[in-house]
Design a protein around this motif. Structure first.
Motif, PDB file in Angstrom:
ATOM      1  N   ASP B 281      -4.470   2.989   7.624  1.00  0.00           N
ATOM      2  CA  ASP B 281      -5.378   3.111   6.489  1.00  0.00           C
ATOM      3  C   ASP B 281      -4.812   4.000   5.399  1.00  0.00           C
ATOM      4  N   ALA B 286      -6.989  -0.391   1.082  1.00  0.00           N
ATOM      5  CA  ALA B 286      -8.234  -0.696   0.393  1.00  0.00           C
ATOM      6  C   ALA B 286      -7.990  -1.507  -0.877  1.00  0.00           C
ATOM      7  N   ARG B 289      -6.045  -7.538  -1.443  1.00  0.00           N
ATOM      8  CA  ARG B 289      -7.025  -8.626  -1.551  1.00  0.00           C
ATOM      9  C   ARG B 289      -6.775  -9.625  -0.465  1.00  0.00           C
ATOM     10  N   GLY B 291      -9.408  -6.889   1.451  1.00  0.00           N
ATOM     11  CA  GLY B 291      -9.153  -5.574   2.028  1.00  0.00           C
ATOM     12  C   GLY B 291      -8.601  -5.682   3.445  1.00  0.00           C
ATOM     13  N   SER B 293      -8.062  -4.712   7.285  1.00  0.00           N
ATOM     14  CA  SER B 293      -8.680  -4.036   8.428  1.00  0.00           C
ATOM     15  C   SER B 293      -7.606  -3.230   9.140  1.00  0.00           C
ATOM     16  N   TRP B 368     -13.099  -1.558   8.999  1.00  0.00           N
ATOM     17  CA  TRP B 368     -13.187  -3.017   8.950  1.00  0.00           C
ATOM     18  C   TRP B 368     -13.278  -3.503   7.519  1.00  0.00           C
ATOM     19  N   ARG B 369     -12.303  -4.291   7.122  1.00  0.00           N
ATOM     20  CA  ARG B 369     -12.394  -4.933   5.810  1.00  0.00           C
ATOM     21  C   ARG B 369     -12.352  -6.434   6.059  1.00  0.00           C
ATOM     22  N   GLU B 370     -11.886  -7.184   5.106  1.00  0.00           N
ATOM     23  CA  GLU B 370     -12.070  -8.645   5.224  1.00  0.00           C
ATOM     24  C   GLU B 370     -10.841  -9.406   5.700  1.00  0.00           C
ATOM     25  N   SER B 371      -9.910  -8.740   6.316  1.00  0.00           N
ATOM     26  CA  SER B 371      -8.663  -9.433   6.656  1.00  0.00           C
ATOM     27  C   SER B 371      -8.704 -10.164   7.998  1.00  0.00           C
TER      28      SER B 371
END
Lengths: 378, 378
Positions: B281, B286, B289, B291, B293, B368-371
């Motif tokens: 991280d 962050a 595109r 985001g 994970s 947790w992001r959108e990857s």
DNA sequence: CTGTTAGCGCTTTCAA
DNA sequence: TTGAAAGCGCTAACAG
């Protein structure tokens, strides 16, 4: 020996007086017989003696330490370069550095100065991330103090030469034949992000160069926030409003990052389909594909020079810095267009010492990577 | 008054003795009449008196300051979180921090410790970027000292719980149905980058979880360097060798960044065409595109807890930390597969105090992001 | 309730 | 060439 040895212990072991020990350990001019010197060093070494800097400071009135007040700079990854410069330069001069983080409040900075004064630092550096004109208590006589990346009435200050950088960035594109340029990240001078003096100067430099070349941006996108999202949306907007755009000037690297993302999504190749120029040289810039051409902010240099300024007490600055009155940059605006090709931002403006306050500007260094392609000027 | 006021000046102005001034200014238990107190404060304020911490330290034997020795942490943008944690925690306890950068040499760390001892710091924190087992002089009695992000014989140490993180990262993918996973950034335990104990543990955790699930990577790419280039090339290689791969586990965020670049070039959508999980991280994560994970390294926490540990002198650690013997992680390897869903890395292993040396491990927090997209397990 | 006084460990005249 | 002693600014007994 479980307890911390004092000079008296060394003296006793060496069979001499503490005065002698002090003399020897400090290599004072005073001649002490070699034999005695040997004995003293030997004893000190044997005991693992470490001189108490606190007592020394009390006696001598100098602590050989400097204070660094950070207004959000430790919080900002790429500005840690400033800290690095400070640490290096201080270490070279055998000074320790005491660091204090204050957040963005000017009052907190004043408090930190007091705290540091109490701790007897020999000088203070105030580094601030969000460049602005600080409202500080007048500087203490006898305590050298400089402000980095901002200004404050009565204080010496180091600033990045943003005005020249703005010009250089535009030149980087126009000199390579770009005429249809989009700009993402415009800020109005009457509504700058956190009132940043740096950003203001950057904008003025950009406009000055544009004016000098009789150009206008094909399209520009205004934004206070400078994040990738803005670059992404902004690029879409630019390309929609002015499809014939060949290059985008990004107000900073994070925006440029978004520009790349938009280009990728649109299937545009950088730099052939779209060239990109930017400011800051965050670490990010080197990681992009292709590498981002940008202008490196002189954080490291501000740190180093700040230390040199307060410790060496040079009244005016050396080679790297060029001194300018606070208001003078905008005024010299239209004056010069002597853009030499390879190192645009390195050129220095002639010293125009107008204000009482001493402000020293450091150039941003151009970092050429592969994000710019040449175009035939139509 | 141009000269710095001393306590005697305050005393004279208030018409009392210095002892009284001292008593008042320190709010000592001793009762002093309100009238006198008023006068003293008034006088102190009037003179702008600031107590000399140096003299106080000499007298009291405590400086209310701590030393932070940074082995390349100030150089590393995203680890400046550690410094932040230290600064905050120290400030809360009214301690100043003296910082010293040493580079990666253990000898330089020893020197810095001596320098800091001489300056009478009350405690020392040693933060090192390239995690390893430091070879340090035995700790000084009476000078609390902890190592952050590394270990050293005889020193208390804080480490990220990399083993658990490795397991959690794999789980993040498998629990969402991914079975064909590529891995970019493999390092062999007998040839770790700079001998990093952290990286070793991370690898072991990954393998342990894989074993527990009876899985193998569809393809893995070895590399000592963990830069975007590796992620880019590695992804091409993975997709070539195992075209049916649905997810890539990146050994760190910089590699993941390269994975994104490769995906973009191949026209693969993240996360639907390819899911990505990573470690660290960094700020970068962050900005991507979509985001990324990833598992956040507890630099900030190590900083804060380090300060708490040396200043509060807690013998064993509170909630956030879980103590483990140095070698125990690999041993508990196959033991537990009790993976609760939402916060894999937060779970703590039962204290297994085996080694004399006290090592405290902090969990990496999942971000947790959108990857990552879910897949039907076949 | 408040003042006197003795150091904390070091540097630095001044004498010997 | 070396030692004795004063004192940097503060705190903490101990008296009063």
């Amino acid at each position: 020996m479980s307890v911390k040895p004092r000079m008296a212990d060394v003296a006793k072991l060496a069979g001499v007086s503490v005065a002698t020990v002090s003399l020897v350990l400090n290599n004072t001019g005073r001649r002490i017989s070699d034999r005695t010197q040997q004995r003293v060093w030997q004893a000190a070494h044997e005991l693992g003696y470490i001189r108490d800097a606190t007592a020394r400071t009390l006696r001598m009135g100098k602590s050989h330490s400097i204070g660094f007040i950070s207004s959000e700079v430790t919080l900002t990854r790429f500005a840690s370069d400033m800290l690095q410069g400070i640490l290096e330069a201080a270490d070279e001069r055998d000074h320790a550095v005491m660091i204090m983080e204050t957040g963005e409040s000017d009052a907190a900075i004043n408090d930190a100065v007091r705290a540091l004064r109490g701790r007897q630092v020999d000088a203070i550096l105030i580094g601030v991330m969000a460049s602005r004109d600080l409202q500080l208590d007048p500087p203490t006589a006898g305590l050298p103090c400089v402000v980095l990346n901002s200004t404050a009435a009565g204080y010496r200050a180091f600033l990045p030469q943003e005005f020249e950088a703005g010009r250089a960035a535009v030149r980087a594109l126009t000199q390579r034949g770009h005429q249809r340029i989009g700009f993402v990240g415009r800020q109005r001078l009457d509504n700058l992000y956190r009132g940043s003096v740096n950003i203001g100067a950057r904008m003025q430099g950009i406009d000055a160069q544009l004016a000098a070349e009789n150009l206008h941006f094909a399209h520009e996108v205004e934004s206070l926030e400078w994040e990738p999202e803005v670059g992404y949306e902004g690029t879409l907007e630019v390309l929609h409003a002015a499809p014939e755009t060949t290059a985008v000037l990004a107000a900073n690297d994070r925006i440029a990052f978004g520009v790349y993302q938009a280009a990728a999504e649109l299937g545009l190749k950088i730099p052939t389909d779209l060239s990109v120029m930017s400011f800051d040289d965050e670490e990010l810039a080197a990681l992009m594909r292709p590498g981002l051409s940008t202008l490196r902010l002189p954080y490291y240099e501000m740190g180093r020079l700040g230390v040199a300024a307060v410790l060496d007490e040079v009244p005016s600055m050396d080679a790297a810095a060029t001194s300018l009155g606070a208001e003078s940059a905008p005024q010299t605006a239209g004056a010069q267009t002597t853009g030499e090709q390879t190192t645009p931002a390195t050129q220095t403006t002639a010293p125009t010492q107008t204000t009482a306050q001493q402000i020293l500007q450091l150039p941003l260094s151009p970092v050429w990577r592969e994000s710019i392609a040449s175009r035939d000027s139509k």
